[in-house]
Design an enzyme around this catalytic site. Structure first.
Site, mmCIF file in Angstrom:
data_model
loop_
_atom_site.group_PDB
_atom_site.id
_atom_site.type_symbol
_atom_site.label_atom_id
_atom_site.label_comp_id
_atom_site.label_asym_id
_atom_site.label_seq_id
_atom_site.Cartn_x
_atom_site.Cartn_y
_atom_site.Cartn_z
ATOM 1 N N TYR A 7 0.952 -1.050 0.236
ATOM 2 C CA TYR A 7 0.533 0.425 0.019
ATOM 3 C C TYR A 7 0.722 1.268 -0.322
ATOM 4 C CZ TYR A 7 -3.584 -3.644 1.135
ATOM 5 O OH TYR A 7 -4.489 -4.453 1.198
ATOM 6 N N HIS A 23 -5.463 3.297 -0.168
ATOM 7 C CA HIS A 23 -5.518 3.476 1.177
ATOM 8 C C HIS A 23 -5.250 4.974 1.459
ATOM 9 C CE1 HIS A 23 -4.223 0.333 5.104
ATOM 10 N NE2 HIS A 23 -5.097 -0.433 3.790
#
Length: 406
Positions: A159, A209
């Site tokens: 992420y 994210h």
């Protein structure tokens, strides 16, 4: 008139077979052998959730009629005065799911039948393909394609990406320093490579994210348009949702949002203004099956599909609840699936099964899942969370587990 079945005991079960802290609620009843299980997993504050259940909800619930799910949910939601926080919502979710599990067992029906019956035979899932290089990501995508998956989330270096990291200033604390512009550029390179490599017959997804500044997220959404993503996930933080209007005006990339939502006022404006395409809440963090099914119906009215949060920090009980809602919701979109280990399946008999890209529930009454408490206790030692990177580690009676060491 038959005597009502009442709650006789409410307790939490803490376990971490895969080193991720899971919180499961067990409600026992006045009917011998009848109990229900629910998921209350909030990995980063699991002890706070357990305390809320054991010390505050359990005393109130003892003696209540298990049939009255709606009344119990509404009362538990407000009897602490402050509400709609992740700790209290997860605690409430554990109770709510367990009551639905009990109701299904009493009726002799799976929960999806209680929610209106199946709208589909199985729920399509997406898996997570990552890698340190473009070729490694491609290899992992192809592995999932060979398994029959139709939806694959692609990340390059985790992420936020960890391929390019900015140089830290002298004297800065040790740690990883994020390069948002490098991450955004590399994400476009990633999808250019993957789409050209595997073609157009596979649905590709990506999770920001909440790592980017809003204007950078808008730009990324525009730059990804040529690669026809199934959706771009959590492009903005909940504090920046007003920017979705800007994103919608400038890009046709579908948007999924909601993993961090806890309060209806966070998702209502996005739904009623059609600023997102998929609702993506962590079901236990919004309070369980009762509010999630209502939210699915609300989204249906606005043409928004479901894509419930389903990583490893949802217990198998929570995954089963996701699936029962998926199967019974007309506006289901796709379901995130983490891939349970053999150990998880031993601890949680009845864990849903993935076959050829689709997730299937068994036909057992209730949620169709159980827990081996003796085995769960073996993996229920002191659990430590490394907050800096977000990964949990388990210390059991025999020391640090092998998985945690790796």
């Amino acid at each position: 008139m038959s005597k009502p079945i009442t709650i006789t005991n409410v307790r939490t079960i803490l376990t971490a077979p895969e080193t991720i802290p899971l919180v499961v609620v067990k409600i026992e009843t006045s009917e011998p052998g009848l109990y229900g299980l629910g998921c209350a997993t909030f990995t980063q504050r699991y002890l706070a959730v357990a305390t809320a259940i054991d010390q505050y909800l359990a005393p109130y619930l003892i003696g209540k009629d298990v049939a009255n799910i709606e009344d119990i949910w509404q009362t538990c939601q407000v009897n602490g005065y402050w509400r709609n926080g992740p700790i209290t919502n997860n605690a409430l979710s554990g109770v709510d799911m367990a009551l639905w599990d009990i109701k299904g067992k009493v009726a002799g029906m799976p929960v999806y039948d209680l929610l209106g019956g199946k709208a589909r035979a199985g729920a399509a899932v997406y898996r997570h393909a990552d890698g340190k290089s473009l070729t490694e990501v491609e290899e992992n995508v192809r592995k999932y394609m060979e398994q029959g998956l139709l939806y694959i989330r692609c990340q390059w270096g985790g992420y936020g990406g960890r391929i390019d990291q900015i140089k830290a200033p002298e004297g800065a604390p040790e740690g990883a320093y994020f390069d948002p512009h490098g991450y955004a550029r590399n994400t476009v390179k990633l999808f250019d490579h993957i789409r050209n490599a595997v073609g157009d017959d596979i649905e590709l997804l990506h999770d920001v994210h909440e790592r980017l500044a809003p204007i950078e997220a808008v730009r990324l959404s525009k730059n990804l348009e040529p690669y026809r993503l199934f959706f771009l996930e959590d492009a903005l933080s909940p504090e920046a949702v007003d920017w979705f209007a800007v994103m919608r005006q400038q890009s046709a990339t579908p948007i999924a949002m909601g993993e961090l939502f806890t309060h209806p006022q966070e998702w209502l404006p996005l739904i009623q203004n059609r600023l997102i395409d998929f609702i993506r809440c962590h079901i236990s963090t919004i309070g369980g099956i009762t509010p999630a099914k209502k939210l699915a119906h609300l989204c249906e009215a606005f043409g928004i599909r479901t894509a419930w949060h389903g990583p490893g920090d949802v217990s198998p009980v929570g995954h089963a609840a996701n699936l029962h809602i998926d199967l019974s919701s007309y506006n289901f979109g796709v379901q995130e699936w983490w891939g349970p280990s053999d150990l998880i399946k031993e601890v949680f008999p009845g864990t849903p099964e993935l076959r050829g890209g689709y997730l299937y529930a068994n036909d057992k009454p209730g949620l169709g899942i159980d827990i081996d408490e003796k085995l769960a206790a073996k993996y229920g030692g002191t659990i430590d969370i490394n907050i800096s990177i977000g990964y949990p580690f388990l210390h059991n009676d025999e020391g640090l587990t092998d998985k945690a060491k790796n």
